[in-house]
Design a protein around this motif. Structure first.
Motif: not given
Length: 210
Positions: A131-142
């Motif tokens: 869950k953390t990794q999924e949100i972290k990737l989205k955050w990094q993209q933004e």
């Protein structure tokens, strides 16, 4: 910049909702505080970005208008130089805020990882980490989109710098042209002075020879 702010805020709120199973109140409090801090930084970043964009638009519009009205090139150059240096300062402040957002987000995700490390059940641990990794990737993209926008803005600032240097040279060339005109007038006056002196010389000699 508003869509960027919304995306950032949404991701952080999603992170908060994903923490429901956390058992340490202090960690939850710390995470909520970190999330609010990042959101506040994003709000400030967005406001400053809007102000920066508005200022660039106004300065370029006023300069364009002055050029079209054939106003004094020296006045235009002084206006642009002063305003563009202020725009540079605004950008530096904007860049500092984006850096602060990045630092706080790293702290936030590190706290998530720290909590995950304390989970003993490997299955739950893996699910939490995913869950953390999924949100972290989205955050990094933004975040990368925001960083890319800042890099593009740097190119725009360089274009404005080039324009400032061109204006400086226009002022210099204009000054040289005016100097050339002045030299021409000096030359004309010198010829007139020489003619006058010759006339005086001839008249004076006539007087004293009488």
């Amino acid at each position: 910049m508003a869509p960027l702010k919304i995306a950032f805020t949404g991701l952080l709120l999603s992170l908060l909702l994903a923490l429901g199973a956390c058992q340490n109140p202090n960690n939850v409090t710390a995470l909520i505080y970190l999330a609010k801090t990042v959101i506040q930084l994003i709000d400030t970043f967005s406001e400053k970005s809007d102000g920066f964009t508005d200022r660039v638009r106004k300065v370029t519009a006023m300069t364009t208008s002055s050029i079209n009205e054939n106003k004094d090139i020296g006045d235009i150059a002084k206006f642009w130089e002063k305003q563009w240096l202020d725009i540079h300062a605004r950008f530096d402040d904007l860049e500092a805020h984006l850096h602060a957002i990045n630092m706080k987000s790293l702290e936030y995700f590190q706290e998530l990882d720290n909590n995950n490390a304390l989970i003993s059940d490997e299955r739950l641990k893996a699910q939490d980490a995913a869950k953390t990794q999924e949100i972290k990737l989205k955050w990094q993209q933004e975040y990368q989109k925001a960083a890319a926008s800042m890099e593009n803005t740097k190119k725009m600032l360089k274009e404005g710098d080039d324009f400032m240097y061109l204006l400086r040279n226009e002022v210099l060339r204009s000054a040289v042209s005016e100097s050339i005109a002045s030299l021409s007038q000096i030359s004309t006056q010198a010829v007139l002075l020489s003619t006058s002196i010759k006339s005086f010389e001839q008249s004076a000699k006539t007087i004293f020879r009488t």
